[in-house]
Scaffold this active site. Structure first.
Site, PDB file in Angstrom:
ATOM      1  N   CYS A   1       0.805  -1.232   0.000  1.00  0.00           N
ATOM      2  CA  CYS A   1       0.000   0.000   0.000  1.00  0.00           C
ATOM      3  C   CYS A   1       0.834   1.276   0.000  1.00  0.00           C
ATOM      4  O   CYS A   1       0.278   2.369   0.000  1.00  0.00           O
ATOM      5  CB  CYS A   1      -0.953   0.001   1.194  1.00  0.00           C
TER       6      CYS A   1
ATOM      7  N   CYS B   1      12.460  -8.092  12.212  1.00  0.00           N
ATOM      8  CA  CYS B   1      12.974  -8.959  11.157  1.00  0.00           C
ATOM      9  C   CYS B   1      11.935  -8.948  10.038  1.00  0.00           C
ATOM     10  O   CYS B   1      10.868  -9.529  10.169  1.00  0.00           O
ATOM     11  CB  CYS B   1      13.163 -10.354  11.744  1.00  0.00           C
TER      12      CYS B   1
END
Length: 181
Positions: free
Chosen positions: A93, A163
Protein backbone atom coordinates in the site's frame (compact mmCIF):
# COMPACT_ATOMS: atom_id res chain seq x y z
CA UNK A 1 12.56 -16.20 -7.22
CA UNK A 2 10.95 -19.57 -6.48
CA UNK A 3 9.44 -20.06 -3.07
CA UNK A 4 10.84 -22.65 -0.73
CA UNK A 5 7.85 -24.32 0.96
CA UNK A 6 9.88 -25.89 3.77
CA UNK A 7 11.39 -22.54 4.75
CA UNK A 8 7.97 -20.93 4.49
CA UNK A 9 6.54 -23.47 6.88
CA UNK A 10 9.48 -23.08 9.26
CA UNK A 11 9.68 -19.32 9.23
CA UNK A 12 6.18 -18.30 8.12
CA UNK A 13 3.28 -17.28 10.24
CA UNK A 14 -0.09 -18.93 10.01
CA UNK A 15 -1.62 -16.75 12.68
CA UNK A 16 -5.16 -15.77 11.77
CA UNK A 17 -5.27 -12.85 14.21
CA UNK A 18 -5.08 -10.26 11.40
CA UNK A 19 -8.26 -11.69 9.86
CA UNK A 20 -10.17 -10.33 12.89
CA UNK A 21 -8.64 -6.86 12.59
CA UNK A 22 -9.66 -4.04 10.29
CA UNK A 23 -7.24 -1.80 8.40
CA UNK A 24 -7.69 1.45 6.45
CA UNK A 25 -6.86 -0.39 3.21
CA UNK A 26 -9.34 -3.28 3.10
CA UNK A 27 -9.35 -5.65 0.11
CA UNK A 28 -10.51 -9.21 -0.48
CA UNK A 29 -7.95 -11.88 -1.41
CA UNK A 30 -9.15 -11.61 -5.01
CA UNK A 31 -8.55 -7.83 -5.01
CA UNK A 32 -5.09 -8.31 -3.44
CA UNK A 33 -4.24 -10.94 -6.07
CA UNK A 34 -5.14 -8.44 -8.79
CA UNK A 35 -2.92 -5.79 -7.21
CA UNK A 36 -0.06 -8.14 -6.33
CA UNK A 37 -0.03 -10.30 -9.47
CA UNK A 38 2.68 -9.86 -12.07
CA UNK A 39 1.52 -7.60 -14.89
CA UNK A 40 2.31 -10.18 -17.57
CA UNK A 41 -0.33 -12.55 -16.17
CA UNK A 42 -3.07 -9.92 -15.98
CA UNK A 43 -2.85 -8.63 -19.55
CA UNK A 44 -2.95 -11.64 -21.85
CA UNK A 45 -4.40 -9.98 -24.96
CA UNK A 46 -3.82 -6.28 -24.43
CA UNK A 47 -0.65 -4.26 -23.91
CA UNK A 48 -0.26 -3.32 -20.26
CA UNK A 49 -1.11 0.21 -19.19
CA UNK A 50 1.70 2.42 -17.88
CA UNK A 51 3.13 1.05 -14.63
CA UNK A 52 1.59 2.17 -11.37
CA UNK A 53 3.66 1.72 -8.19
CA UNK A 54 0.95 -0.29 -6.43
CA UNK A 55 0.24 -2.72 -9.29
CA UNK A 56 3.73 -3.88 -10.27
CA UNK A 57 4.11 -6.45 -7.52
CA UNK A 58 4.68 -10.20 -7.65
CA UNK A 59 3.07 -13.48 -6.64
CA UNK A 60 5.86 -13.83 -4.07
CA UNK A 61 4.76 -10.54 -2.52
CA UNK A 62 1.17 -11.85 -2.37
CA UNK A 63 2.40 -15.05 -0.70
CA UNK A 64 4.30 -13.11 1.94
CA UNK A 65 2.14 -10.01 2.45
CA UNK A 66 -1.28 -11.72 2.34
CA UNK A 67 -0.54 -15.38 3.18
CA UNK A 68 2.12 -14.70 5.85
CA UNK A 69 4.98 -16.46 4.10
CA UNK A 70 8.70 -15.84 4.49
CA UNK A 71 11.43 -15.33 1.91
CA UNK A 72 14.58 -17.44 2.10
CA UNK A 73 17.24 -15.97 4.42
CA UNK A 74 19.84 -13.83 2.67
CA UNK A 75 17.82 -13.68 -0.56
CA UNK A 76 16.14 -10.30 -0.18
CA UNK A 77 17.01 -7.08 -1.98
CA UNK A 78 17.18 -5.07 1.24
CA UNK A 79 19.10 -7.50 3.47
CA UNK A 80 22.43 -5.77 2.76
CA UNK A 81 20.98 -2.39 1.78
CA UNK A 82 22.21 0.39 4.13
CA UNK A 83 21.42 3.87 2.79
CA UNK A 84 22.15 6.94 4.91
CA UNK A 85 18.65 8.31 4.48
CA UNK A 86 15.28 7.40 3.03
CA UNK A 87 12.17 5.45 3.95
CA UNK A 88 11.11 1.83 3.53
CA UNK A 89 7.42 1.60 2.62
CA UNK A 90 4.89 -1.23 2.45
CA UNK A 91 4.99 -3.00 -0.92
CA UNK A 92 1.24 -3.53 -0.70
CA UNK A 93 0.00 0.00 0.00
CA UNK A 94 3.07 2.30 -0.02
CA UNK A 95 2.59 3.39 3.62
CA UNK A 96 5.88 4.54 5.24
CA UNK A 97 7.10 1.90 7.74
CA UNK A 98 10.78 2.35 8.62
CA UNK A 99 13.33 5.13 8.32
CA UNK A 100 16.74 4.18 6.93
CA UNK A 101 18.48 5.35 10.11
CA UNK A 102 16.72 2.60 12.14
CA UNK A 103 18.15 -0.22 10.00
CA UNK A 104 21.09 -2.17 11.40
CA UNK A 105 23.29 -5.17 10.59
CA UNK A 106 21.95 -8.11 12.57
CA UNK A 107 23.35 -10.96 10.49
CA UNK A 108 19.97 -12.75 10.57
CA UNK A 109 19.50 -12.89 6.78
CA UNK A 110 16.59 -10.44 6.63
CA UNK A 111 16.46 -6.65 6.88
CA UNK A 112 16.53 -5.62 10.55
CA UNK A 113 15.25 -2.39 12.11
CA UNK A 114 15.30 -1.39 15.76
CA UNK A 115 12.09 0.66 15.53
CA UNK A 116 9.28 1.52 13.14
CA UNK A 117 7.75 4.87 12.28
CA UNK A 118 5.26 5.58 15.10
CA UNK A 119 1.86 4.05 14.31
CA UNK A 120 3.04 2.36 11.09
CA UNK A 121 3.32 -1.22 12.35
CA UNK A 122 0.92 -3.33 14.41
CA UNK A 123 2.11 -6.16 16.63
CA UNK A 124 0.13 -9.38 16.90
CA UNK A 125 0.82 -12.41 19.08
CA UNK A 126 1.71 -15.40 16.88
CA UNK A 127 1.63 -18.74 18.67
CA UNK A 128 2.21 -20.93 15.60
CA UNK A 129 5.00 -23.48 15.28
CA UNK A 130 4.92 -24.32 19.01
CA UNK A 131 6.34 -20.99 20.16
CA UNK A 132 5.12 -17.50 20.90
CA UNK A 133 6.43 -14.76 18.64
CA UNK A 134 5.27 -11.27 17.81
CA UNK A 135 4.15 -10.86 14.21
CA UNK A 136 4.39 -7.39 12.66
CA UNK A 137 1.98 -6.15 10.00
CA UNK A 138 1.47 -2.89 8.14
CA UNK A 139 -0.99 -0.80 10.18
CA UNK A 140 -2.48 0.55 6.95
CA UNK A 141 -3.25 -2.64 4.98
CA UNK A 142 -2.47 -5.53 7.35
CA UNK A 143 0.27 -6.89 5.09
CA UNK A 144 2.59 -9.35 6.83
CA UNK A 145 6.05 -7.87 7.33
CA UNK A 146 7.77 -10.40 9.58
CA UNK A 147 8.36 -10.68 13.33
CA UNK A 148 9.87 -8.58 16.09
CA UNK A 149 12.25 -10.02 18.67
CA UNK A 150 13.23 -8.41 21.98
CA UNK A 151 16.16 -8.77 24.34
CA UNK A 152 18.69 -10.25 21.91
CA UNK A 153 21.40 -7.86 23.09
CA UNK A 154 21.91 -5.85 19.92
CA UNK A 155 23.45 -2.43 20.69
CA UNK A 156 20.38 -0.47 19.58
CA UNK A 157 18.25 2.08 21.45
CA UNK A 158 15.31 -0.36 21.78
CA UNK A 159 17.02 -3.78 22.07
CA UNK A 160 14.49 -4.95 19.46
CA UNK A 161 14.95 -6.50 16.05
CA UNK A 162 12.17 -6.07 13.50
CA UNK A 163 12.97 -8.96 11.16
CA UNK A 164 11.26 -7.95 7.90
CA UNK A 165 10.88 -9.70 4.55
CA UNK A 166 12.47 -7.62 1.76
CA UNK A 167 9.60 -8.38 -0.61
CA UNK A 168 7.21 -6.72 1.85
CA UNK A 169 9.09 -3.47 1.33
CA UNK A 170 9.92 -0.79 -1.21
CA UNK A 171 12.55 1.88 -0.67
CA UNK A 172 12.41 5.60 -1.38
CA UNK A 173 15.53 7.74 -0.99
CA UNK A 174 13.18 10.63 -0.16
CA UNK A 175 11.90 10.99 3.39
CA UNK A 176 8.15 10.42 2.98
CA UNK A 177 7.51 11.01 6.65
CA UNK A 178 6.78 14.56 7.72
CA UNK A 179 8.61 15.67 10.84
CA UNK A 180 6.36 16.14 13.82
CA UNK A 181 8.56 18.82 15.36
Amino acid sequence: MPSIPILGSLFGSSSNNTEKMSFPVDKSDQEWRAVLSPRKFRHHHHPPPPPHPLTCLTLEQFRILRQKGTEAPGSGTYDKHYPDKGVYTCAGCDAPLYKADTKFKSGCGWPAYFDSIPGAVKRIEDSTLGMVRTEIVCANCGGHLGHVFKGEGFPTPTDERHCVNSVSLKFSPEDKVESKA
